[in-house]
Structure formats: C-alpha cells, structure tokens
Design a protein around this motif. Structure first.
Motif, PDB file in Angstrom:
ATOM      1  N   THR A   3      20.091   4.173  -5.102  1.00  6.97           N
ATOM      2  CA  THR A   3      18.798   5.799  -4.874  1.00  6.97           C
ATOM      3  C   THR A   3      19.656   6.562  -4.849  1.00  6.97           C
ATOM      4  OG1 THR A   3      17.831   3.585  -4.824  1.00  6.97           O
ATOM      5  CG2 THR A   3      16.816   6.402  -4.378  1.00  6.97           C
ATOM      6  N   VAL A   4      19.770   7.189  -5.975  1.00  8.31           N
ATOM      7  CA  VAL A   4      20.314   8.806  -5.315  1.00  8.31           C
ATOM      8  C   VAL A   4      19.317   9.520  -5.227  1.00  8.31           C
ATOM      9  CG1 VAL A   4      21.951  10.950  -6.525  1.00  8.31           C
ATOM     10  CG2 VAL A   4      22.667   8.149  -7.136  1.00  8.31           C
ATOM     11  N   MET A   5      19.032  10.129  -4.404  1.00  4.74           N
ATOM     12  CA  MET A   5      18.052  11.580  -4.795  1.00  4.74           C
ATOM     13  C   MET A   5      18.355  13.263  -4.624  1.00  4.74           C
ATOM     14  SD  MET A   5      16.071   9.404  -1.032  1.00  4.74           S
ATOM     15  CE  MET A   5      15.168  11.333  -0.132  1.00  4.74           C
ATOM     16  N   ASN A   6      17.950  13.941  -4.789  1.00  6.05           N
ATOM     17  CA  ASN A   6      18.597  15.637  -4.751  1.00  6.05           C
ATOM     18  C   ASN A   6      17.239  16.297  -4.456  1.00  6.05           C
ATOM     19  OD1 ASN A   6      19.581  17.870  -5.327  1.00  6.05           O
ATOM     20  ND2 ASN A   6      20.025  17.315  -8.145  1.00  6.05           N
ATOM     21  N   ARG A   7      17.619  16.914  -3.472  1.00  4.69           N
ATOM     22  CA  ARG A   7      16.312  17.586  -2.781  1.00  4.69           C
ATOM     23  C   ARG A   7      16.655  19.413  -3.651  1.00  4.69           C
ATOM     24  NH1 ARG A   7      14.486  15.250   1.874  1.00  4.69           N
ATOM     25  NH2 ARG A   7      15.903  13.229   1.713  1.00  4.69           N
ATOM     26  N   ILE A   8      15.304  19.850  -3.862  1.00  4.18           N
ATOM     27  CA  ILE A   8      15.528  20.560  -4.587  1.00  4.18           C
ATOM     28  C   ILE A   8      14.474  22.069  -4.352  1.00  4.18           C
ATOM     29  CG2 ILE A   8      15.056  22.334  -7.687  1.00  4.18           C
ATOM     30  CD1 ILE A   8      15.644  19.043  -7.831  1.00  4.18           C
ATOM     31  N   ALA A   9      14.382  23.535  -3.784  1.00  6.01           N
ATOM     32  CA  ALA A   9      14.465  23.994  -3.302  1.00  6.01           C
ATOM     33  C   ALA A   9      13.416  25.064  -4.756  1.00  6.01           C
ATOM     34  CB  ALA A   9      14.594  24.941  -2.185  1.00  6.01           C
ATOM     35  N   VAL A  10      11.669  25.237  -4.437  1.00  4.67           N
ATOM     36  CA  VAL A  10      11.934  25.562  -5.229  1.00  4.67           C
ATOM     37  C   VAL A  10      10.620  26.227  -4.978  1.00  4.67           C
ATOM     38  CG1 VAL A  10      10.065  25.767  -7.355  1.00  4.67           C
ATOM     39  CG2 VAL A  10      11.909  23.993  -7.485  1.00  4.67           C
ATOM     40  N   PRO A  11       9.934  27.913  -5.364  1.00  9.91           N
ATOM     41  CA  PRO A  11       9.593  28.962  -4.863  1.00  9.91           C
ATOM     42  C   PRO A  11       7.838  28.346  -5.364  1.00  9.91           C
ATOM     43  CG  PRO A  11      11.311  30.409  -5.727  1.00  9.91           C
ATOM     44  CD  PRO A  11      11.589  28.869  -5.967  1.00  9.91           C
ATOM     45  N   ALA A  12       7.083  28.714  -4.414  1.00 13.01           N
ATOM     46  CA  ALA A  12       5.784  28.112  -5.204  1.00 13.01           C
ATOM     47  C   ALA A  12       4.862  28.992  -6.268  1.00 13.01           C
ATOM     48  CB  ALA A  12       4.625  28.491  -4.014  1.00 13.01           C
ATOM     49  N   VAL A  13       5.457  30.443  -6.333  1.00 13.87           N
ATOM     50  CA  VAL A  13       5.139  30.510  -7.450  1.00 13.87           C
ATOM     51  C   VAL A  13       5.622  30.248  -8.946  1.00 13.87           C
ATOM     52  CG1 VAL A  13       7.076  32.755  -7.483  1.00 13.87           C
ATOM     53  CG2 VAL A  13       4.758  33.289  -8.024  1.00 13.87           C
ATOM     54  N   GLY A  14       6.896  29.746  -8.554  1.00 19.42           N
ATOM     55  CA  GLY A  14       7.534  28.618  -9.887  1.00 19.42           C
ATOM     56  C   GLY A  14       7.357  27.337 -10.307  1.00 19.42           C
ATOM     57  N   ALA A  15       6.505  26.880  -8.900  1.00 22.28           N
ATOM     58  CA  ALA A  15       6.660  25.240  -8.784  1.00 22.28           C
ATOM     59  C   ALA A  15       5.891  24.487 -10.307  1.00 22.28           C
ATOM     60  CB  ALA A  15       5.240  24.980  -7.959  1.00 22.28           C
ATOM     61  N   ARG A  43       6.310  15.995  -5.538  1.00 24.58           N
ATOM     62  CA  ARG A  43       6.353  16.965  -5.461  1.00 24.58           C
ATOM     63  C   ARG A  43       5.856  17.176  -3.465  1.00 24.58           C
ATOM     64  NH1 ARG A  43       1.225  17.042  -7.318  1.00 24.58           N
ATOM     65  NH2 ARG A  43       2.068  18.424  -9.100  1.00 24.58           N
ATOM     66  N   PRO A  44       6.328  18.178  -2.575  1.00 24.36           N
ATOM     67  CA  PRO A  44       6.517  18.407  -1.709  1.00 24.36           C
ATOM     68  C   PRO A  44       4.796  18.280  -1.379  1.00 24.36           C
ATOM     69  CG  PRO A  44       7.085  20.388  -2.519  1.00 24.36           C
ATOM     70  CD  PRO A  44       7.209  19.266  -3.897  1.00 24.36           C
ATOM     71  N   GLY A  49       7.710  22.924   1.166  1.00 27.01           N
ATOM     72  CA  GLY A  49       8.983  22.118   1.420  1.00 27.01           C
ATOM     73  C   GLY A  49       9.872  21.341  -0.261  1.00 27.01           C
ATOM     74  N   VAL A  50      10.340  20.725   0.419  1.00 28.68           N
ATOM     75  CA  VAL A  50      11.439  21.001  -0.988  1.00 28.68           C
ATOM     76  C   VAL A  50      10.926  19.292  -1.528  1.00 28.68           C
ATOM     77  CG1 VAL A  50      13.049  21.652  -0.027  1.00 28.68           C
ATOM     78  CG2 VAL A  50      13.300  19.930  -0.412  1.00 28.68           C
ATOM     79  N   TYR A  51      11.208  19.878  -3.121  1.00 26.19           N
ATOM     80  CA  TYR A  51      11.116  18.546  -4.357  1.00 26.19           C
ATOM     81  C   TYR A  51      12.002  17.847  -4.326  1.00 26.19           C
ATOM     82  CZ  TYR A  51       7.334  21.276  -6.932  1.00 26.19           C
ATOM     83  OH  TYR A  51       6.262  21.824  -7.617  1.00 26.19           O
ATOM     84  N   VAL A  52      11.936  16.585  -4.139  1.00 21.06           N
ATOM     85  CA  VAL A  52      12.699  14.956  -4.426  1.00 21.06           C
ATOM     86  C   VAL A  52      12.992  14.247  -6.063  1.00 21.06           C
ATOM     87  CG1 VAL A  52      14.038  13.407  -3.508  1.00 21.06           C
ATOM     88  CG2 VAL A  52      12.863  14.998  -2.333  1.00 21.06           C
ATOM     89  N   ALA A  53      13.843  14.709  -6.412  1.00 20.09           N
ATOM     90  CA  ALA A  53      14.082  13.764  -7.277  1.00 20.09           C
ATOM     91  C   ALA A  53      15.375  12.767  -7.752  1.00 20.09           C
ATOM     92  CB  ALA A  53      14.821  14.348  -8.414  1.00 20.09           C
ATOM     93  N   VAL A  54      14.339  10.957  -7.329  1.00 19.80           N
ATOM     94  CA  VAL A  54      14.719  10.363  -6.842  1.00 19.80           C
ATOM     95  C   VAL A  54      15.094   9.315  -8.562  1.00 19.80           C
ATOM     96  CG1 VAL A  54      14.367   8.098  -5.742  1.00 19.80           C
ATOM     97  CG2 VAL A  54      13.359  10.347  -5.092  1.00 19.80           C
ATOM     98  N   MET A  55      16.173   8.547  -8.327  1.00 21.34           N
ATOM     99  CA  MET A  55      16.725   7.847  -9.181  1.00 21.34           C
ATOM    100  C   MET A  55      17.637   6.408  -8.700  1.00 21.34           C
ATOM    101  SD  MET A  55      18.392  10.495 -12.176  1.00 21.34           S
ATOM    102  CE  MET A  55      19.112   9.828 -12.829  1.00 21.34           C
ATOM    103  N   ASP A  56      16.899   5.524  -9.586  1.00 19.06           N
ATOM    104  CA  ASP A  56      17.099   4.435  -9.197  1.00 19.06           C
ATOM    105  C   ASP A  56      17.984   3.097 -10.105  1.00 19.06           C
ATOM    106  OD1 ASP A  56      15.969   4.060  -6.560  1.00 19.06           O
ATOM    107  OD2 ASP A  56      14.207   4.086  -7.779  1.00 19.06           O
ATOM    108  N   ASP A  83      12.523  31.635 -11.742  1.00 18.72           N
ATOM    109  CA  ASP A  83      11.997  31.073 -10.050  1.00 18.72           C
ATOM    110  C   ASP A  83      12.408  30.530  -8.909  1.00 18.72           C
ATOM    111  OD1 ASP A  83      12.303  28.391 -11.084  1.00 18.72           O
ATOM    112  OD2 ASP A  83      10.254  28.803 -12.292  1.00 18.72           O
ATOM    113  N   GLY A  84      14.263  29.832  -9.016  1.00 17.68           N
ATOM    114  CA  GLY A  84      14.575  29.814  -8.632  1.00 17.68           C
ATOM    115  C   GLY A  84      14.753  28.146  -8.146  1.00 17.68           C
ATOM    116  N   GLY A  85      14.397  27.602  -9.199  1.00 18.18           N
ATOM    117  CA  GLY A  85      14.318  26.037  -9.340  1.00 18.18           C
ATOM    118  C   GLY A  85      15.071  25.760 -10.137  1.00 18.18           C
ATOM    119  N   SER A  86      15.376  24.853 -10.939  1.00 15.92           N
ATOM    120  CA  SER A  86      16.578  24.325 -11.660  1.00 15.92           C
ATOM    121  C   SER A  86      15.822  23.026 -12.549  1.00 15.92           C
ATOM    122  CB  SER A  86      18.105  23.893 -11.104  1.00 15.92           C
ATOM    123  OG  SER A  86      18.058  22.839 -12.024  1.00 15.92           O
TER     124      SER A  86
END
Length: 105
Positions: A3-15, A43-44, A49-56, A83-86
């Motif tokens: 499992t791979v997890m990627n934590r991604i900070a995204v400003p609320a305005v761009g969620a 979604r946090p 909070g930060v988003y978390v992308a999870v890949m198994d 918006d700061g996210g990717s």
C-alpha cells in the motif's frame, strides 16, 4: 499487498476543483494497471486536514513497475495548480506499507 499513501495538502478554497481533477486523472490513468488492486482518494473530515491518496498493489514489484510506466508519467504530468493542490498528488508525503492483516472486502 503493498500500500502506498500520499498525503496532499489542499487549501479549502480549492478543494472541489482538486477533487475533480484528481478523480479525472485516476479514471484516465489507472484502469488496466497491472497489479493495482484498488485506489481511492480520502477527503479530510477535519478543517485543515490533508487529503490522502491510497493505492493498493499486489506487491512491491507491481508498484515499482507502475512507477516506471506510461500510466505513472501521464498521471504525474501536471504540476501544482493555482489552488495549491496537485491533480496528480505530487508534492505530498508518500508513505509505503505492507499489509499484515486484512479482514473483509
């Protein structure tokens, strides 16, 4: 399972825009990836909070093969957005795990 997890900070305005772009990227680049068991974007629930992308993946080798694939390059072709996210999850904190116990589907 690997499992791979990627934590991604995204400003609320761009969620909302981030979620749309990330989902579109997942749908376009992940179908047919060998060894991919599943992928999801979490979604946090807490403000700030930060988003978390999870890949198994079936195993670490499947993950490594995906990292060298055209699918990976396509998913990560875009840089951070206004918006700061990717859309691709770049720039977050990537963590890897091996499944010890799994119950249910």
């Amino acid at each position: 399972m690997y499992t791979v997890m990627n934590r991604i900070a995204v400003p609320a305005v761009g969620a909302a825009a981030f979620e749309e772009r990330f989902a579109a990227s997942m749908r376009a680049t992940l179908p047919g990836v060998d060894g991919l068991v599943g992928s999801r974007l979490l979604r946090p629930r807490q403000e700030g909070g930060v988003y978390v992308a999870v890949m198994d993946f079936a195993d670490e080798q499947a993950f490594a093969a995906w990292m060298r694939s055209e699918s990976f390059r396509a998913a990560h072709a875009h840089g951070p957005s206004e918006d700061g996210g990717s859309a691709d999850g770049a720039g977050g904190g990537v963590e890897t795990f091996e499944t010890v116990v799994s119950v249910g589907a």
